[in-house]
Structure formats: C-alpha cells, structure tokens
Motif scaffolding. Sequence first.
Motif, PDB file in Angstrom:
ATOM      1  N   ARG A  93      -8.023 -12.442  -7.895  1.00  8.09           N
ATOM      2  CA  ARG A  93      -7.517 -12.097  -6.653  1.00  8.09           C
ATOM      3  C   ARG A  93      -6.211 -11.734  -6.403  1.00  8.09           C
ATOM      4  O   ARG A  93      -6.001 -10.700  -6.071  1.00  8.09           O
ATOM      5  CB  ARG A  93      -7.905 -13.032  -5.573  1.00  8.09           C
ATOM      6  CG  ARG A  93      -7.572 -12.780  -4.319  1.00  8.09           C
ATOM      7  CD  ARG A  93      -7.676 -14.083  -3.230  1.00  8.09           C
ATOM      8  NE  ARG A  93      -7.246 -13.869  -1.986  1.00  8.09           N
ATOM      9  CZ  ARG A  93      -7.181 -14.812  -0.938  1.00  8.09           C
ATOM     10  NH1 ARG A  93      -7.484 -15.990  -1.292  1.00  8.09           N
ATOM     11  NH2 ARG A  93      -6.711 -14.385   0.225  1.00  8.09           N
ATOM     12  N   ARG A  97      -4.993  -7.735  -5.757  1.00  8.65           N
ATOM     13  CA  ARG A  97      -4.116  -7.458  -4.798  1.00  8.65           C
ATOM     14  C   ARG A  97      -2.674  -6.975  -4.965  1.00  8.65           C
ATOM     15  O   ARG A  97      -2.277  -5.982  -4.436  1.00  8.65           O
ATOM     16  CB  ARG A  97      -4.039  -8.727  -3.780  1.00  8.65           C
ATOM     17  CG  ARG A  97      -5.359  -9.050  -3.251  1.00  8.65           C
ATOM     18  CD  ARG A  97      -5.193 -10.474  -2.312  1.00  8.65           C
ATOM     19  NE  ARG A  97      -4.184 -10.139  -1.212  1.00  8.65           N
ATOM     20  CZ  ARG A  97      -4.583  -9.734  -0.069  1.00  8.65           C
ATOM     21  NH1 ARG A  97      -5.852  -9.465   0.191  1.00  8.65           N
ATOM     22  NH2 ARG A  97      -3.810  -9.596   0.792  1.00  8.65           N
ATOM     23  N   ASN A 101      -1.454  -3.386  -4.030  1.00 10.54           N
ATOM     24  CA  ASN A 101      -0.080  -3.169  -3.420  1.00 10.54           C
ATOM     25  C   ASN A 101       0.979  -2.450  -3.971  1.00 10.54           C
ATOM     26  O   ASN A 101       1.736  -1.650  -3.443  1.00 10.54           O
ATOM     27  CB  ASN A 101       0.573  -4.686  -2.903  1.00 10.54           C
ATOM     28  CG  ASN A 101      -0.521  -5.267  -1.891  1.00 10.54           C
ATOM     29  OD1 ASN A 101      -1.181  -4.722  -1.016  1.00 10.54           O
ATOM     30  ND2 ASN A 101      -0.356  -6.543  -1.795  1.00 10.54           N
ATOM     31  N   ARG A 129     -14.224  -8.455  -0.616  1.00 11.26           N
ATOM     32  CA  ARG A 129     -13.163  -9.652  -0.441  1.00 11.26           C
ATOM     33  C   ARG A 129     -12.089  -8.772   0.071  1.00 11.26           C
ATOM     34  O   ARG A 129     -11.450  -9.213   1.041  1.00 11.26           O
ATOM     35  CB  ARG A 129     -13.113 -10.480  -1.505  1.00 11.26           C
ATOM     36  CG  ARG A 129     -12.108 -11.550  -1.208  1.00 11.26           C
ATOM     37  CD  ARG A 129     -11.571 -12.242  -2.118  1.00 11.26           C
ATOM     38  NE  ARG A 129     -10.977 -11.296  -3.227  1.00 11.26           N
ATOM     39  CZ  ARG A 129     -11.119 -11.498  -4.875  1.00 11.26           C
ATOM     40  NH1 ARG A 129     -11.810 -12.454  -5.077  1.00 11.26           N
ATOM     41  NH2 ARG A 129     -10.493 -10.765  -5.325  1.00 11.26           N
ATOM     42  N   ASP A 130     -11.428  -7.815  -0.734  1.00 13.42           N
ATOM     43  CA  ASP A 130     -10.351  -6.981  -0.363  1.00 13.42           C
ATOM     44  C   ASP A 130     -10.565  -5.641   0.152  1.00 13.42           C
ATOM     45  O   ASP A 130      -9.668  -4.834   0.043  1.00 13.42           O
ATOM     46  CB  ASP A 130      -9.503  -7.048  -1.648  1.00 13.42           C
ATOM     47  CG  ASP A 130      -8.933  -8.311  -2.289  1.00 13.42           C
ATOM     48  OD1 ASP A 130      -8.317  -9.204  -1.338  1.00 13.42           O
ATOM     49  OD2 ASP A 130      -9.339  -8.621  -3.489  1.00 13.42           O
ATOM     50  N   ILE A 133      -7.362  -3.799   1.990  1.00 11.18           N
ATOM     51  CA  ILE A 133      -6.313  -3.255   1.508  1.00 11.18           C
ATOM     52  C   ILE A 133      -6.879  -2.026   0.712  1.00 11.18           C
ATOM     53  O   ILE A 133      -6.026  -0.772   0.684  1.00 11.18           O
ATOM     54  CB  ILE A 133      -5.687  -4.020   0.348  1.00 11.18           C
ATOM     55  CG1 ILE A 133      -6.601  -4.578  -0.702  1.00 11.18           C
ATOM     56  CG2 ILE A 133      -4.763  -5.019   1.219  1.00 11.18           C
ATOM     57  CD1 ILE A 133      -5.877  -5.288  -1.755  1.00 11.18           C
ATOM     58  N   GLU A 161     -12.152 -10.724   3.552  1.00  9.65           N
ATOM     59  CA  GLU A 161     -11.078 -11.370   3.898  1.00  9.65           C
ATOM     60  C   GLU A 161     -10.254 -10.653   5.206  1.00  9.65           C
ATOM     61  O   GLU A 161     -10.062  -9.372   4.792  1.00  9.65           O
ATOM     62  CB  GLU A 161      -9.947 -11.656   2.858  1.00  9.65           C
ATOM     63  CG  GLU A 161      -8.679 -12.910   3.162  1.00  9.65           C
ATOM     64  CD  GLU A 161      -7.661 -12.838   1.792  1.00  9.65           C
ATOM     65  OE1 GLU A 161      -7.014 -11.861   1.959  1.00  9.65           O
ATOM     66  OE2 GLU A 161      -8.012 -13.845   1.162  1.00  9.65           O
ATOM     67  N   GLU A 252       2.232  -7.673   5.349  1.00  7.69           N
ATOM     68  CA  GLU A 252       0.972  -7.466   4.756  1.00  7.69           C
ATOM     69  C   GLU A 252       1.114  -5.597   4.688  1.00  7.69           C
ATOM     70  O   GLU A 252       1.253  -4.842   5.614  1.00  7.69           O
ATOM     71  CB  GLU A 252      -0.125  -7.728   5.811  1.00  7.69           C
ATOM     72  CG  GLU A 252      -0.506  -9.281   5.943  1.00  7.69           C
ATOM     73  CD  GLU A 252      -1.050  -9.754   4.565  1.00  7.69           C
ATOM     74  OE1 GLU A 252      -1.528  -8.785   3.642  1.00  7.69           O
ATOM     75  OE2 GLU A 252      -1.003 -11.030   4.487  1.00  7.69           O
ATOM     76  N   HIS A 254      -1.215  -3.634   4.560  1.00  7.98           N
ATOM     77  CA  HIS A 254      -2.186  -2.818   5.272  1.00  7.98           C
ATOM     78  C   HIS A 254      -1.779  -2.700   6.843  1.00  7.98           C
ATOM     79  O   HIS A 254      -2.158  -1.707   7.344  1.00  7.98           O
ATOM     80  CB  HIS A 254      -3.645  -3.336   5.332  1.00  7.98           C
ATOM     81  CG  HIS A 254      -3.683  -4.611   6.317  1.00  7.98           C
ATOM     82  ND1 HIS A 254      -4.153  -4.742   7.111  1.00  7.98           N
ATOM     83  CD2 HIS A 254      -3.318  -6.090   5.548  1.00  7.98           C
ATOM     84  CE1 HIS A 254      -4.075  -6.045   7.645  1.00  7.98           C
ATOM     85  NE2 HIS A 254      -3.488  -6.910   6.861  1.00  7.98           N
TER      86      HIS A 254
END
Length: 276
Positions: A93, A97, A101, A129-130, A133, A161, A252, A254
Amino acid sequence: MKFKTIFILFNAILIFSFAFIFLMPFFLLGLDYSIPFWTKNWPLFTFFAAVLVGFNVFFGRNWRLFTLLEAERWDELGALLEDRVFVKKRRDRRTVRLLVNTSLLRGDVATIERLEGALRAEKPEALRRDAVIFGAARLLRNDAKESVRFLSEYADGKGVENAAWIKFHHAFALVLDKRAIEATAPLEASVGARDPVLSLLSAYLLGSLCAVSAAGGERDRLKAVAEAERSRLAGRYSARAWAREIERAKSEVHIVILSKILDEASEWLYKGAATA
C-alpha cells in the motif's frame, strides 16, 4: 523534521529506555540483585533488541527513498519507485500510494495508467482500496466521460479507503460530464458529512450547478439545503479556522487537485460576512 533527525532521535530514545530499565537495578540495589533481575527479564532485552534492529533495517532499506522524498527530487524518486513496483513487484500500500502521488506531482499520467493496468490484472483489491487517488488522476486528464466510467466502478465505496470521497469524486465527474441531475443524490447525501471540507464542496455543487439543472421546485429545495449547510459551517468556523481545515485537507493529493473549486466554495462560505 528531517528524516536523519528522526532516525537519530528514535535510536537515542530506544537506547536510553533500554539502558534505564536494565541498569536502574544495578545503580539502586547493586550487582547482587541485578543479576537475577536480568536473568528473569531476558525476553524484554530480546524485545528491545528486535525493535532496535528492525527499525534500523527499515531505515537502511529505505534511506535513499527518504532522502529523495525530503529533497523533493521527484524524477529520481519516481524512477526508484517504478523499479520497486514494476521490476521488483513490490506493490504494498505505501509504495503504490507514493508512486501515484509522485507521478501526480510530476504530471506523469502514463506511469499511473501503467500501474492501474498492473493492479487491475494482478491485484484488483489494491486498485479498489486506492481508487480515490486513481480516480483523482483520471479527473486531471480532463476527460469527464472516462472519469465517470472509472469512478462508477467504485462508487459504491465497498473496499475503498475514503469511501465518502470516492462517492464525491464520482458525483463531481458526473457534474463535469454535464449530468448534474444524476449527481444530485450522492452530493446531497454528503452534505453534513463529518469531514467539513467534503460537506462544503458537496453543498456548493448542490446549490450551484445541480440546482441550475433542476426544475423550479426542486431547484429551490436544493438551494435551501446548500444554504443551510453553508450557514452552519460559516457559524462553526472562523476564516482562520477554516484556512486550517483547508491546509489539513490538502495533505491529501486527491484534494489538492480540487483546489480551484475548493477556493470557490470557500469564498461562497463567507459570502456577505466579515471574515475573522
């Protein structure tokens, strides 16, 4: 705080704690009492040693990553992460991520598309899960229809999430695709959300673009719902407190991509009111 400082401080704290616990009996009661104490409590010694070794191994393995991240050397960091994800197949994870990013900061849409394809084929639960993003990356491409298509797949929020935000991004994509009427229900459901930034954005879109697209009576109702939430938030947050909420939210990525509409919504929040 610099990563090197964190590394040194954490080591110092662990070593001091270990020394304090194991040497205190010697200084207070002498060697005769200390030896039985150390003999009985050797598992605690093992635990401290394992934590210390584990921490240093973790930092050692990720030292270059932390150094590049701290220096904001995004191209080198991106290359390092791409090697981990695509060559070494490390798709935990944190790494996934961080790669997304970093790619967003670099404007590297191709890498995100490649990662999305790899996860969809090999680890679909990680993509779900992601999804927030990955959905944000879609919105950046200014392709509303494609954004709706992707976000619709995860709009139920199951296994995602930040489920509340995936629903907002889906509704926002519908608005961008000139399907504001379809976005009305999910946006209205988000008004009053625990996250004040999410609630304000939902109310703003509901009272503006969605209301404009609605028929007379429904238009008035949506504007009333939006105005009630605007009034509630304006009464709860001073301008200074709201600025802190914005800064918190922008940790964050997003949410960072929503900066333009977030600025508009923040102006609307205090319309006609003196800011403090």
